[in-house]
Design a protein around this motif. Sequence first.
Motif, PDB file in Angstrom:
ATOM      1  N   GLY A 109     -38.022-106.111 -13.374  1.00 53.52           N
ATOM      2  CA  GLY A 109     -39.525-106.283 -13.049  1.00 53.52           C
ATOM      3  C   GLY A 109     -39.834-107.860 -12.531  1.00 53.52           C
ATOM      4  N   THR A 110     -38.861-108.383 -12.141  1.00 53.89           N
ATOM      5  CA  THR A 110     -39.344-109.903 -11.775  1.00 53.89           C
ATOM      6  C   THR A 110     -39.614-109.807 -10.301  1.00 53.89           C
ATOM      7  OG1 THR A 110     -37.544-110.654 -13.226  1.00 53.89           O
ATOM      8  CG2 THR A 110     -38.145-112.280 -11.461  1.00 53.89           C
ATOM      9  N   PHE A 111     -38.929-108.676  -9.630  1.00 54.26           N
ATOM     10  CA  PHE A 111     -39.373-108.609  -8.298  1.00 54.26           C
ATOM     11  C   PHE A 111     -39.789-107.019  -8.054  1.00 54.26           C
ATOM     12  CE2 PHE A 111     -36.461-112.379  -8.029  1.00 54.26           C
ATOM     13  CZ  PHE A 111     -36.797-112.794  -6.893  1.00 54.26           C
ATOM     14  N   THR A 112     -40.563-107.225  -6.855  1.00 51.25           N
ATOM     15  CA  THR A 112     -41.192-105.555  -6.577  1.00 51.25           C
ATOM     16  C   THR A 112     -41.069-105.550  -5.250  1.00 51.25           C
ATOM     17  OG1 THR A 112     -43.444-106.397  -6.580  1.00 51.25           O
ATOM     18  CG2 THR A 112     -42.486-105.654  -8.598  1.00 51.25           C
ATOM     19  N   MET A 152     -27.854-111.803   2.119  1.00 44.53           N
ATOM     20  CA  MET A 152     -28.927-113.033   2.561  1.00 44.53           C
ATOM     21  C   MET A 152     -29.198-113.730   1.568  1.00 44.53           C
ATOM     22  SD  MET A 152     -33.047-111.900   3.867  1.00 44.53           S
ATOM     23  CE  MET A 152     -34.088-113.059   3.662  1.00 44.53           C
ATOM     24  N   ASN A 153     -28.960-114.933   1.692  1.00 42.02           N
ATOM     25  CA  ASN A 153     -29.484-115.947   0.692  1.00 42.02           C
ATOM     26  C   ASN A 153     -30.770-116.639   1.171  1.00 42.02           C
ATOM     27  OD1 ASN A 153     -26.751-115.376  -0.502  1.00 42.02           O
ATOM     28  ND2 ASN A 153     -25.901-116.679   0.930  1.00 42.02           N
ATOM     29  N   VAL A 154     -31.479-116.741  -0.261  1.00 38.83           N
ATOM     30  CA  VAL A 154     -32.757-117.575   0.370  1.00 38.83           C
ATOM     31  C   VAL A 154     -33.180-118.461  -0.996  1.00 38.83           C
ATOM     32  CG1 VAL A 154     -33.888-115.454  -0.722  1.00 38.83           C
ATOM     33  CG2 VAL A 154     -35.296-117.234   0.938  1.00 38.83           C
ATOM     34  N   GLU A 155     -33.690-119.304  -0.617  1.00 42.43           N
ATOM     35  CA  GLU A 155     -34.211-120.546  -1.694  1.00 42.43           C
ATOM     36  C   GLU A 155     -35.661-120.370  -1.317  1.00 42.43           C
ATOM     37  OE1 GLU A 155     -32.773-124.420  -1.292  1.00 42.43           O
ATOM     38  OE2 GLU A 155     -31.114-123.901  -2.490  1.00 42.43           O
ATOM     39  N   VAL A 156     -36.575-120.060  -2.640  1.00 40.84           N
ATOM     40  CA  VAL A 156     -38.060-119.859  -2.537  1.00 40.84           C
ATOM     41  C   VAL A 156     -38.832-120.994  -3.196  1.00 40.84           C
ATOM     42  CG1 VAL A 156     -38.031-117.502  -2.439  1.00 40.84           C
ATOM     43  CG2 VAL A 156     -38.076-118.443  -4.671  1.00 40.84           C
ATOM     44  N   ALA A 167     -31.547-114.600  -4.290  1.00 41.23           N
ATOM     45  CA  ALA A 167     -32.736-115.770  -4.329  1.00 41.23           C
ATOM     46  C   ALA A 167     -32.767-116.595  -5.289  1.00 41.23           C
ATOM     47  CB  ALA A 167     -33.898-114.707  -4.331  1.00 41.23           C
ATOM     48  N   GLN A 168     -32.899-117.846  -5.275  1.00 40.05           N
ATOM     49  CA  GLN A 168     -33.071-118.965  -6.233  1.00 40.05           C
ATOM     50  C   GLN A 168     -34.216-119.756  -5.909  1.00 40.05           C
ATOM     51  OE1 GLN A 168     -29.107-120.363  -4.632  1.00 40.05           O
ATOM     52  NE2 GLN A 168     -29.624-121.914  -6.299  1.00 40.05           N
ATOM     53  N   ARG A 169     -34.531-120.466  -6.962  1.00 36.52           N
ATOM     54  CA  ARG A 169     -35.846-121.300  -6.565  1.00 36.52           C
ATOM     55  C   ARG A 169     -35.150-122.844  -6.070  1.00 36.52           C
ATOM     56  NH1 ARG A 169     -39.751-122.467 -11.968  1.00 36.52           N
ATOM     57  NH2 ARG A 169     -41.141-124.068 -10.835  1.00 36.52           N
ATOM     58  N   ARG A 170     -36.030-123.145  -5.096  1.00 37.03           N
ATOM     59  CA  ARG A 170     -35.737-124.451  -4.529  1.00 37.03           C
ATOM     60  C   ARG A 170     -36.584-125.744  -5.208  1.00 37.03           C
ATOM     61  NH1 ARG A 170     -37.323-123.175   0.478  1.00 37.03           N
ATOM     62  NH2 ARG A 170     -39.221-124.623   0.482  1.00 37.03           N
ATOM     63  N   LEU A 171     -35.876-126.462  -5.713  1.00 29.49           N
ATOM     64  CA  LEU A 171     -36.588-127.358  -6.628  1.00 29.49           C
ATOM     65  C   LEU A 171     -36.356-128.881  -5.769  1.00 29.49           C
ATOM     66  CD1 LEU A 171     -35.212-126.542 -10.235  1.00 29.49           C
ATOM     67  CD2 LEU A 171     -37.515-126.180  -9.015  1.00 29.49           C
ATOM     68  N   GLY A 181     -31.439-119.978 -12.342  1.00 25.14           N
ATOM     69  CA  GLY A 181     -30.761-118.694 -12.270  1.00 25.14           C
ATOM     70  C   GLY A 181     -30.888-118.133 -10.596  1.00 25.14           C
ATOM     71  N   LYS A 182     -29.926-117.261 -10.459  1.00 25.06           N
ATOM     72  CA  LYS A 182     -29.909-116.609  -9.026  1.00 25.06           C
ATOM     73  C   LYS A 182     -30.061-114.976  -9.531  1.00 25.06           C
ATOM     74  CE  LYS A 182     -26.569-119.699  -6.952  1.00 25.06           C
ATOM     75  NZ  LYS A 182     -25.395-119.851  -5.765  1.00 25.06           N
ATOM     76  N   TYR A 183     -31.057-114.476  -8.407  1.00 24.92           N
ATOM     77  CA  TYR A 183     -31.402-113.084  -8.500  1.00 24.92           C
ATOM     78  C   TYR A 183     -30.907-112.221  -7.415  1.00 24.92           C
ATOM     79  CZ  TYR A 183     -34.818-115.489 -11.762  1.00 24.92           C
ATOM     80  OH  TYR A 183     -35.413-116.052 -12.697  1.00 24.92           O
TER      81      TYR A 183
END
Length: 240
Positions: free
Chosen positions: A69-72, A30-34, A129-133, A103-105
């Motif tokens: 610790g970035t994701f819980t 599952m690939n997602v941009e947040v 997961a990665q950041r959407r900009l 970064g990609k997590y």
Amino acid sequence: MVAFTSCDTDAEGSKYGISGIEAAFASTQMNVEVAAEDNGIIKVPVYRGNTSVEASVSISMDKATIEKGTFTLNNSNVAFAKGEAIGYAELNFGSVDKLSATGKYEIILAINDKSTLSPAQSGEITVTAQRRLTWEDYGTGVYSSELFGQAWEQPILKAKEGNIYKLPDCITEGYPFVFTLSDDGQSLVNWDKQATGYKDATYGMVYFSPTGMQRQGNVLLFAMRGLVDAGTLFSGFTET
């Protein structure tokens, strides 16, 4: 999700028991941009084939993600009401500002009780997961490379979401640099190890990773390292 059963009463009957939960993830990836509007949550769907009763499915997250610790994981059990075929495991990252600009997590979730799985056996999923900009034109500057001994006009983009900058096609076409400055713009918050597009004949791709930054008026000076897979290839030079 479709349950196939046998019509041969002399054989095994049902291919799997209707009393089971028959749970599964939709796929193995599952690939997602947040973004900020996600409110710090990624929802990972979990499906089940048998909806005749209330049920819950135990979910776990990989040890490496827990240690970082970035994701819980908000809910270690995904609950289903009677008649409900889909539930959600919730990954919490708090604030999008905590995530690296480039970064990609990778987070691995697993259904713990294998007896609850559907015949598809999709009991594990890797969420990337990665950041959407959102990039906007910021202007044009001059990039000076001490390593390559050249300087050129360099377009600069800035993200609407924060004090994040992109230098598109900087050293090589198709290879941007992205970095984050503090709110006052005086210090470097983040510059992930990033490919330059230049490949050394012996060691392959060269990556830039700064050890620090100084600001002199409108000039940013990055004390840089040139890294390869084998280690540090270049050091002690400044990119401006």
